[in-house]
Design an enzyme around this catalytic site. Structure first.
Site, mmCIF file in Angstrom:
data_model
loop_
_atom_site.group_PDB
_atom_site.id
_atom_site.type_symbol
_atom_site.label_atom_id
_atom_site.label_comp_id
_atom_site.label_asym_id
_atom_site.label_seq_id
_atom_site.Cartn_x
_atom_site.Cartn_y
_atom_site.Cartn_z
ATOM 1 N N SER A 209 1.384 -5.126 4.329
ATOM 2 C CA SER A 209 2.066 -4.163 3.455
ATOM 3 C C SER A 209 1.697 -2.751 3.891
ATOM 4 O O SER A 209 1.205 -2.554 5.000
ATOM 5 C CB SER A 209 1.685 -4.427 1.990
ATOM 6 O OG SER A 209 2.512 -3.668 1.130
ATOM 7 N N ASN A 210 1.911 -1.793 3.043
ATOM 8 C CA ASN A 210 1.535 -0.404 3.346
ATOM 9 C C ASN A 210 1.143 0.287 2.049
ATOM 10 O O ASN A 210 1.179 -0.316 0.982
ATOM 11 C CB ASN A 210 2.685 0.316 4.053
ATOM 12 C CG ASN A 210 3.937 0.290 3.217
ATOM 13 O OD1 ASN A 210 3.990 0.845 2.132
ATOM 14 N ND2 ASN A 210 4.965 -0.399 3.699
#
Ligand code: CTP
Length: 403
Positions: A209-210
């Site tokens: 993810s980020n």
């Protein structure tokens, strides 16, 4: 241009500070400009100035308690009927209560229930204003879409000079006018916004993810809704709460966002893609948790669909705005994305270091066409959302649209 104050219904909250008397002069100015003003006072405000003053100036009843006309449910009705809520002065205590969601009197209950622009003009002693508690409360409220007419430096009631003096009436009127000018600008329009990160799982407990929090998308959704649009927010996993009164479609993966966008965004009048979509996903997703073996491991990645590029291919008459998260050659890269994805405009977002993801503030530059460019400056995400929509609405009006 027509005076936006003329004919406006203004909810004017007055809380208990010495600057309360200035709210009386403001009421008179608003009435002279053709506004109708409903004044709501806190019990503390009544110690500084009498309700009769406001009743005489506004020629309307003044509300001081939840229990005066309970059958009319004043805390809901007053903000439903108003175009804007303005609080002059907003004390440290009022600001703290609003930040905490406390609704223990008519003014705080009404502001909590308000779905109209809320503009606060703080006034207090300089030390109280600069205290980290007050500053944190102001930041919380900004993040939730409250607007502020910041206090000025000057002579305070304590016979000190410092920050905390109520802004001059002209500046308060400007803040009010800005809020009123925007109120119906997207009436009848459908706006779809993508936001937040995506998560790409490779087993039931791990994912790629980020750091996106969805704050920009949430601020835009709130602002578009305040302007009268019907808003659908396609939102990836985030702990932030989207505003009430808009349709929220929750997604986790890029593929889910892609499907949701095809279902809900295609055909909208305005589409704004702020989502930080993961460009790849693990090629294989294990059904059970992967256990370590002491060895290294390689995760093979497959490309995710480009949601925005697909919307660009099917844009019809939608006005399509992308975001570009860049760490270098910002505007050159963003212009390439503008063309490649058939966008009408792109907001360039510098995501180096402290900026961009997960912070309350951001700086944006909007690009369009061959060489259209507007620097939206650096500000709280809520303020930037308003500036971005102002600029986009202008482009929509003049028909600046790519094919
Ligand atoms: N975007 C999207 N779907 C993707 C990737 C990006 O909808 N799979 C959208 C983002 O929401 C943003 C815009 O495309 O509005 C640009 O995203 P960005 O991450 O800056 O660029 P990418 O297209 O991913 O290109 P690159 O990785 O080369 O920077």
């Amino acid at each position: 241009m027509a005076d936006v104050v003329s004919g406006a219904r203004v909810f004017l909250g007055v809380s208990g500070g010495i600057a309360a008397y200035k709210a009386a002069a403001l009421t008179s100015t608003l009435v002279q400009r053709g506004a109708s003003v409903d004044v709501v006072m806190t019990a503390e405000a009544e110690r500084f100035i009498a309700p009769l003053t406001f009743a005489s100036l506004s020629a309307r009843p003044v509300y001081t308690s939840l229990w005066d006309f309970p059958e009319r449910i004043p805390h809901i009705r007053l903000v439903r009927e108003a175009d804007v809520a303005l609080v002059v002065p907003a004390t440290a205590n009022l600001i703290a209560k609003l930040a905490a969601g406390i609704a223990d009197d008519l003014l705080t209950a009404a502001l909590l229930a308000a779905r109209i622009p809320r503009v606060l003009a703080p006034a207090m002693n300089g030390a109280m204003y600069e205290d980290p508690a007050t500053q944190a409360n102001l930041a919380t409220l900004r993040e939730r879409g409250y607007e502020f007419v910041d206090p000025e430096r000057g002579f305070l009631a304590e016979r000190e000079t410092g920050i905390g003096r109520l802004a001059a009436e002209d500046r308060i009127l400007e803040g009010l006018e800005r809020a009123l000018a925007r109120r119906r600008s997207l009436e009848g329009k459908r706006v779809a916004i993508t936001g937040g990160p995506t998560r790409e799982p490779f087993d039931p407990v791990r994912f790629l993810s980020n750091a996106s929090t969805g704050a920009t998308a949430i601020a835009l959704a709130r602002e578009a809704s305040l302007r009268g649009a019907r808003v659908t927010l396609l939102l990836g996993p985030t702990l932030l709460e989207p505003p009430a009164g808009i349709e929220v479609v929750r997604v986790t993966t890029a593929q889910q966002l892609y499907a949701a966008a095809l279902e809900h965004a295609v055909g909208a009048d305005l589409i704004v893609a702020t989502a930080a979509v993961a460009d790849w996903r693990p090629a294989l997703e294990s059904d059970s948790k992967l256990h370590k073996s002491g060895e290294g491991m390689t995760v093979e990645l497959s490309p995710n669909p480009d949601v925005l590029a697909t919307l660009g291919e099917r844009k019809g008459s939608s006005f399509l705005v992308g975001f570009a998260a860049e760490t270098q050659a910002h505007e050159t890269n963003a212009r390439a994305k503008l063309r490649r994805k058939h966008l009408d405009a792109i907001a360039v977002n510098d995501v180096r270091g402290e900026r961009g993801f997960g912070t309350g503030e951001n700086s944006l530059v909007l690009l369009w066409g061959e060489d259209g460019r507007r620097d939206l400056g650096r500000a709280a995400k809520s303020a930037l959302a308003a500036r971005l929509l102002d600029a986009v609405e202008e482009l929509m009006r003049i028909g600046s649209r790519c094919s």
